[in-house]
Design an enzyme around this catalytic site. Sequence first.
Site, mmCIF file in Angstrom:
data_model
loop_
_atom_site.group_PDB
_atom_site.id
_atom_site.type_symbol
_atom_site.label_atom_id
_atom_site.label_comp_id
_atom_site.label_asym_id
_atom_site.label_seq_id
_atom_site.Cartn_x
_atom_site.Cartn_y
_atom_site.Cartn_z
ATOM 1 C CG HIS A 113 -1.856 -1.087 1.339
ATOM 2 N ND1 HIS A 113 -1.772 -2.092 2.292
ATOM 3 C CD2 HIS A 113 -2.945 -1.370 0.597
ATOM 4 C CE1 HIS A 113 -2.763 -2.945 2.116
ATOM 5 N NE2 HIS A 113 -3.487 -2.539 1.094
ATOM 6 C CG ASP B 173 1.735 -1.526 3.423
ATOM 7 O OD1 ASP B 173 1.356 -1.479 4.602
ATOM 8 O OD2 ASP B 173 1.098 -2.108 2.519
HETATM 9 C C1 GLO Z 1 -9.230 -6.804 1.120
HETATM 10 C C2 GLO Z 1 -8.284 -6.803 0.008
HETATM 11 C C3 GLO Z 1 -6.986 -6.096 0.344
HETATM 12 C C4 GLO Z 1 -6.278 -5.690 -0.917
HETATM 13 C C5 GLO Z 1 -5.098 -4.820 -0.635
HETATM 14 C C6 GLO Z 1 -4.395 -4.375 -1.913
HETATM 15 O O1 GLO Z 1 -10.203 -7.483 1.152
HETATM 16 O O2 GLO Z 1 -8.039 -8.103 -0.418
HETATM 17 O O3 GLO Z 1 -6.163 -6.904 1.129
HETATM 18 O O4 GLO Z 1 -5.865 -6.798 -1.629
HETATM 19 O O5 GLO Z 1 -5.524 -3.716 0.069
HETATM 20 O O6 GLO Z 1 -5.071 -3.330 -2.482
#
Ligand code: GLO
Length: 345
Positions: free
Chosen positions: A50, A53
Amino acid sequence: MAKHTYKFCFGPWNISEGQDPYGPPVRTPQTFDWKLAALKKLGYDAMMFHDDDAVPDVSSKSDAQVRKETRELRKKLHDAGVAAELVAPRLWFDPRTIDGAYTSNDPQCRRYAIERSLRTIDIANQLGTKLIVLWLAREGSYIRESKNARQCVDYLVEAINRMLAYDKKIRISIEPKPNEPMDHAYIPTIGHALALAQLTSDPERVGCLIETAHAILAGLDPADEIDFAMSFGKLWSIHLNDQNGLKFDQDKPFGSANLRVAFNQVRALERNGYGTRGEYVAFDVHPFRPTKPEHWLAHLENSRRTFLKLVQKARTFDEKQARALIRDRNYADLDQLVIEHLLGK
Ligand code: GLO
Ligand code: MG
């Protein structure tokens, strides 16, 4: 079938601390450096991020500060020999996204969401990836009357167009999910994501990311979603995990709830040559809440292990026998062929 090798990825959030809506964290957070070392130790190739992150608390920092911290991260990844697969704007934490990000009813909040997404592109560029992922977490509604869904499609297109115009090289993968945190999300399936792509200024650069659990929550078979997306050449990343029916999003280890559904996803990836154009297999999995700290990485180790075993299962499946049974319309024995193949000797 293609006999290529796969490259693997996970995100820092996949080494999670066990909080849920009913209880606090149960493991003390690990540092980023610890997570990066763990990723290396497990034999993974890349990390997904993210924006926050990569740069914690990104919204409150100046452009110069964001550049500095991203440069530091880039060096860490480079030293570890780990690639950055993608960067995703985390558009669901900030108070300004309380009523949605790109589809908020408040124009100032919509502007914030777009500006933050452009910054995500800067971070991605510095980390050496052109892949931006949009999990459209709060783009939907709790009650239908609170938003104009027709208008919201325009807002989504506008936001994506701004990103495409900002950087002519990026590609955007939409990660659909039908619900949670919203009652109904506007982009619940891969069909919706790819249809939305067609409305944008550069459809070729808008594709998707399939997550197993999200497809199951939409009542769909994730393997069919894979085949559908790959018919368009638009599956640019994948979040393999598992999900036990229509419940909260569980992010279980790959294959944990339904081995046959997992087998069919691997088979679909194999027959479409997923990974041969540089795509990663990512596991968006979480430890079970009771997990002890010393077992903290097991879900990641096990998911990859199960995946690789299922690749062998896909490659050793008796295709000839299966074709003969299909010709004979003998689906009962085809069913049993699959079951016995998965059970092994
Ligand atoms: C939640 C999502 C989340 C996304 C992550 C990447 O249900 O799966 O984990 O994959 O935020 O954008
Ligand atoms: Mg995901």
